[in-house]
Design a protein around this motif. Structure first.
Motif, PDB file in Angstrom:
ATOM      1  N   ASN A   1       0.863  -1.188   0.000  1.00 51.58           N
ATOM      2  CA  ASN A   1       0.000   0.000   0.000  1.00 51.58           C
ATOM      3  C   ASN A   1       0.895   1.232   0.000  1.00 51.58           C
ATOM      4  O   ASN A   1       1.751   1.383   0.866  1.00 51.58           O
ATOM      5  CB  ASN A   1      -0.907  -0.007   1.238  1.00 51.58           C
ATOM      6  CG  ASN A   1      -1.705   1.283   1.380  1.00 51.58           C
ATOM      7  OD1 ASN A   1      -1.375   2.135   2.181  1.00 51.58           O
ATOM      8  ND2 ASN A   1      -2.758   1.416   0.602  1.00 51.58           N
ATOM      9  N   PHE A   2       0.713   2.087  -0.995  1.00 53.33           N
ATOM     10  CA  PHE A   2       1.450   3.351  -1.062  1.00 53.33           C
ATOM     11  C   PHE A   2       0.550   4.448  -0.492  1.00 53.33           C
ATOM     12  O   PHE A   2      -0.608   4.578  -0.906  1.00 53.33           O
ATOM     13  CB  PHE A   2       1.832   3.663  -2.511  1.00 53.33           C
ATOM     14  CG  PHE A   2       2.831   2.702  -3.076  1.00 53.33           C
ATOM     15  CD1 PHE A   2       4.193   2.940  -2.958  1.00 53.33           C
ATOM     16  CD2 PHE A   2       2.411   1.546  -3.720  1.00 53.33           C
ATOM     17  CE1 PHE A   2       5.122   2.041  -3.473  1.00 53.33           C
ATOM     18  CE2 PHE A   2       3.336   0.639  -4.235  1.00 53.33           C
ATOM     19  CZ  PHE A   2       4.689   0.893  -4.107  1.00 53.33           C
ATOM     20  N   TRP A   3       1.087   5.225   0.397  1.00 51.36           N
ATOM     21  CA  TRP A   3       0.266   6.193   1.124  1.00 51.36           C
ATOM     22  C   TRP A   3       1.131   7.367   1.579  1.00 51.36           C
ATOM     23  O   TRP A   3       2.360   7.365   1.430  1.00 51.36           O
ATOM     24  CB  TRP A   3      -0.369   5.511   2.344  1.00 51.36           C
ATOM     25  CG  TRP A   3       0.641   5.095   3.383  1.00 51.36           C
ATOM     26  CD1 TRP A   3       1.516   4.057   3.304  1.00 51.36           C
ATOM     27  CD2 TRP A   3       0.907   5.755   4.632  1.00 51.36           C
ATOM     28  NE1 TRP A   3       2.299   4.014   4.430  1.00 51.36           N
ATOM     29  CE2 TRP A   3       1.948   5.027   5.255  1.00 51.36           C
ATOM     30  CE3 TRP A   3       0.351   6.855   5.275  1.00 51.36           C
ATOM     31  CZ2 TRP A   3       2.457   5.404   6.507  1.00 51.36           C
ATOM     32  CZ3 TRP A   3       0.852   7.213   6.523  1.00 51.36           C
ATOM     33  CH2 TRP A   3       1.898   6.492   7.129  1.00 51.36           C
ATOM     34  N   ALA A   4       0.494   8.364   2.142  1.00 52.21           N
ATOM     35  CA  ALA A   4       1.207   9.497   2.749  1.00 52.21           C
ATOM     36  C   ALA A   4       0.301  10.110   3.803  1.00 52.21           C
ATOM     37  O   ALA A   4      -0.935  10.032   3.693  1.00 52.21           O
ATOM     38  CB  ALA A   4       1.570  10.541   1.692  1.00 52.21           C
ATOM     39  N   THR A   5       0.906  10.709   4.797  1.00 58.07           N
ATOM     40  CA  THR A   5       0.097  11.292   5.879  1.00 58.07           C
ATOM     41  C   THR A   5      -0.731  12.481   5.386  1.00 58.07           C
ATOM     42  O   THR A   5      -1.759  12.796   5.965  1.00 58.07           O
ATOM     43  CB  THR A   5       0.988  11.758   7.050  1.00 58.07           C
ATOM     44  OG1 THR A   5       1.952  12.681   6.555  1.00 58.07           O
ATOM     45  CG2 THR A   5       1.688  10.592   7.716  1.00 58.07           C
ATOM     46  N   TRP A   6      -0.260  13.150   4.304  1.00 59.42           N
ATOM     47  CA  TRP A   6      -0.994  14.309   3.799  1.00 59.42           C
ATOM     48  C   TRP A   6      -2.123  13.907   2.856  1.00 59.42           C
ATOM     49  O   TRP A   6      -2.853  14.769   2.349  1.00 59.42           O
ATOM     50  CB  TRP A   6      -0.054  15.294   3.100  1.00 59.42           C
ATOM     51  CG  TRP A   6       0.968  14.671   2.184  1.00 59.42           C
ATOM     52  CD1 TRP A   6       2.294  14.480   2.454  1.00 59.42           C
ATOM     53  CD2 TRP A   6       0.768  14.181   0.845  1.00 59.42           C
ATOM     54  NE1 TRP A   6       2.926  13.894   1.379  1.00 59.42           N
ATOM     55  CE2 TRP A   6       2.008  13.709   0.374  1.00 59.42           C
ATOM     56  CE3 TRP A   6      -0.344  14.106  -0.001  1.00 59.42           C
ATOM     57  CZ2 TRP A   6       2.180  13.154  -0.897  1.00 59.42           C
ATOM     58  CZ3 TRP A   6      -0.182  13.559  -1.269  1.00 59.42           C
ATOM     59  CH2 TRP A   6       1.068  13.089  -1.702  1.00 59.42           C
TER      60      TRP A   6
END
Lengths: 179, 204
Positions: free
Chosen positions: A61-66
Motif C-alpha cells: 500500500n502506497f500512502w502518505a500522511t498528507w
C-alpha cells in the motif's frame, strides 16, 4: 515411489493454496511502526522482486500522511493486517511522505492508527521512476494498493481508497483459503 | 501403472496452477476519468473565479500559450508549490503565456480559495470548478497537476510542475522546459509526466 508422489503433490497443491509459507519479512524490517525504515528506489525494487523462497502473497500500500483518502482507508488496512498473519501475507506499507516526516508525522499517524505492519518510507527526489517501476498504469494517485501472488503476478490493484471487501476477497484467493 | 498415476497427478496439479493463475489475473480499478491525449483540442469552458465572475478559457489564453494548473488550499504538496506557481506566472506572463489556476476540491469553497490566494500571494486567476466538471473533462486527479495548451487550443503537455516538493531537490523542471520549448518554436521533448500530489476531492 508413493512417498515421492505424495511429496510432489503436497508441494504443488500447497504452493497453490499458499500454505507453504515461511514466516519471513522479505528483508523489509520489523513489524513495529517505530521501526520505519527509509528505502530508495533500489530498496523498492528489492521489495517488488521478492525473495524467491518467500511464497506468501505480497500486499503493498502506497500512502502518505498528507493524503486524506490514505488516512481514511488506513483503519481498514490495520484490520486486514491483524486478520491475516505475517506468516500468510507479506504486507508492506510504503510511505511517500517527505523524509523529514519519518520521525514526526509518519510515526505519529501510525501510532494513532495502532498500526503494526512493516512500514518503509520511500526517500526519492523524483517519485516518477518509482511510480513507473511499480506499475506503468499507475498515475501516481494515492493511495495505491497492489497485491501480488506468490509468483509475483499482480492479482489486485486499486488506485484510491480501497473497498475492504474487494481487497479481502483478493487476499483470500491469493492465500488460498477464506480467513 | 504407478508411473502413469504419478504423471496424471502432476498434470492435474499443473492444471490447478494454471486455473489459479487465470482466476487471479490482475484487476485494475480506478474510478477516475482519463485525461485527453496529447494533441487533443481542449474545448472552451466557462468557470467563475473565487469572486463569482465568470471567465472562459478562451478569454484567459495567452498569446503564446496557456498553463492550467489544478491547485488546492489544504494540500501540503500543492502548497509547497505556491511560490513556484506564482513565479512561473510572473516569468511567463511577459513571454505571452498565461497561467490559470483551477480549484476543483468540493471541500474548499470559493471564500477559502480567495483567502488562501491572498494569504499565499497568488496573483494569477484562480477559477472555482464546482462539481469538478472541468477536472473530469481534463482527467485531472492531483493537486498540483499542470496542462499546457498551445495557441491552437491543443493540449501539448500534461503532468507535474517539476520533480520535487522541496525546491532544493529539483532536478527536472518539466513544465518550464515544455514552455521554453514552445516559446523557442521547438517540439516538446517530454509531453507527459506523472503528476504527484493530493487527490482532487470530487463530489460524491
Amino acid at each position: 515411489m508413493r512417498l515421492s508422489i505424495l511429496f510432489v503433490t503436497l508441494l504443488i497443491v500447497g504452493s497453490v493454496a499458499g500454505i507453504v509459507a515461511p514466516a519471513q519479512l522479505n528483508g523489509v524490517g520489523s513489524v513495529r511502526a517505530a521501526d520505519i525504515r527509509e528505502i530508495n528506489l533500489d530498496g523498492l525494487k528489492k521489495i517488488l522482486q521478492r525473495d524467491p523462497k518467500d511464497t506468501r502473497p505480497l500486499l503493498i500500500n502506497f500512502w502518505a500522511t498528507w493524503c486524506d483518502p490514505c488516512r481514511e482507508e488506513f483503519p481498514d488496512l490495520v484490520k486486514i493486517d491483524a486478520d491475516y498473519t505475517a506468516a500468510r501475507l507479506n504486507f508492506v506499507a510504503v510511505s511517500l511522505d517527505e523524509v523529514a516526516d519519518i520521525k514526526t508525522a509518519v510515526p505519529k499517524f501510525l501510532k494513532e492508527m495502532k498500526a503494526a505492519m512493516p512500514v518503509v518510507l520511500l526517500n526519492v527526489n523524483d517519485p516518477e521512476p518509482a511510480i513507473k517501476v511499480v506499475d506503468a498504469a499507475w498515475d501516481g494517485q494515492l493511495p495505491a494498493t497492489f497485491l501480488y501472488d506468490k509468483d509475483g503476478h499482480v492479482v489486485f490493484r486499486h488506485f484510491g481508497r480501497i473497498k475492504p471487501d474487494e481487497l479481502r476477497a483478493a487476499i483470500d484467493k491469493a492465500v488460498g483459503s477464506k480467513q | 501403472m504407478k508411473k502413469q498415476y504419478a504423471v496424471t497427478l502432476v498434470l492435474a496439479s499443473l492444471v490447478i496452477i494454471a486455473l489459479a493463475a487465470v482466476a487471479g489475473s490482475g484487476s485494475s480499478v480506478s474510478d477516475l476519468p482519463a485525461p485527453p491525449a496529447i494533441g487533443t483540442v481542449i474545448d472552451d469552458f466557462k468557470l467563475p473565479d473565487f469572486d463569482g465572475k465568470e471567465h472562459s478559457l478562451n478569454s484567459l489564453k495567452g498569446a503564446k500559450g496557456t498553463v492550467v494548473i489544478f491547485i488546492a488550499t489544504k494540500c501540503p504538496v500543492s502548497n509547497a508549490y505556491n511560490d513556484r506557481m506564482e513565479k512561473l506566472a510572473e516569468d511567463y506572463k511577459a513571454k505571452g503565456v498565461n497561467v490559470v489556476g483551477i480549484n476543483s476540491n468540493n471541500t474548499e469553497p470559493s471564500a477559502e480559495v480567495k483567502s488562501h490566494a491572498a494569504e499565499k500571494h497568488l496573483t494569477f486567476t484562480i477559477l472555482k470548478d464546482d462539481g469538478n466538471k472541468i477536472a473530469d473533462r481534463l482527467g485531472a486527479n492531483h493537486t498540483p497537476e499542470a496542462y499546457v495548451i498551445d495557441t491552437g487550443g491543443k493540449l501539448v503537455y500534461h503532468g507535474r510542475i517539476d520533480n520535487a516538493q522541496n525546491p532544493a531537490n529539483i532536478t527536472s523542471s518539466d513544465l518550464r522546459e515544455a514552455l521554453d520549448e514552445i516559446l523557442a518554436g521547438k517540439p516538446i521533448q517530454k509531453t507527459t509526466s506523472v503528476a504527484f500530489g493530493c487527490s482532487i476531492k470530487r463530489v460524491s
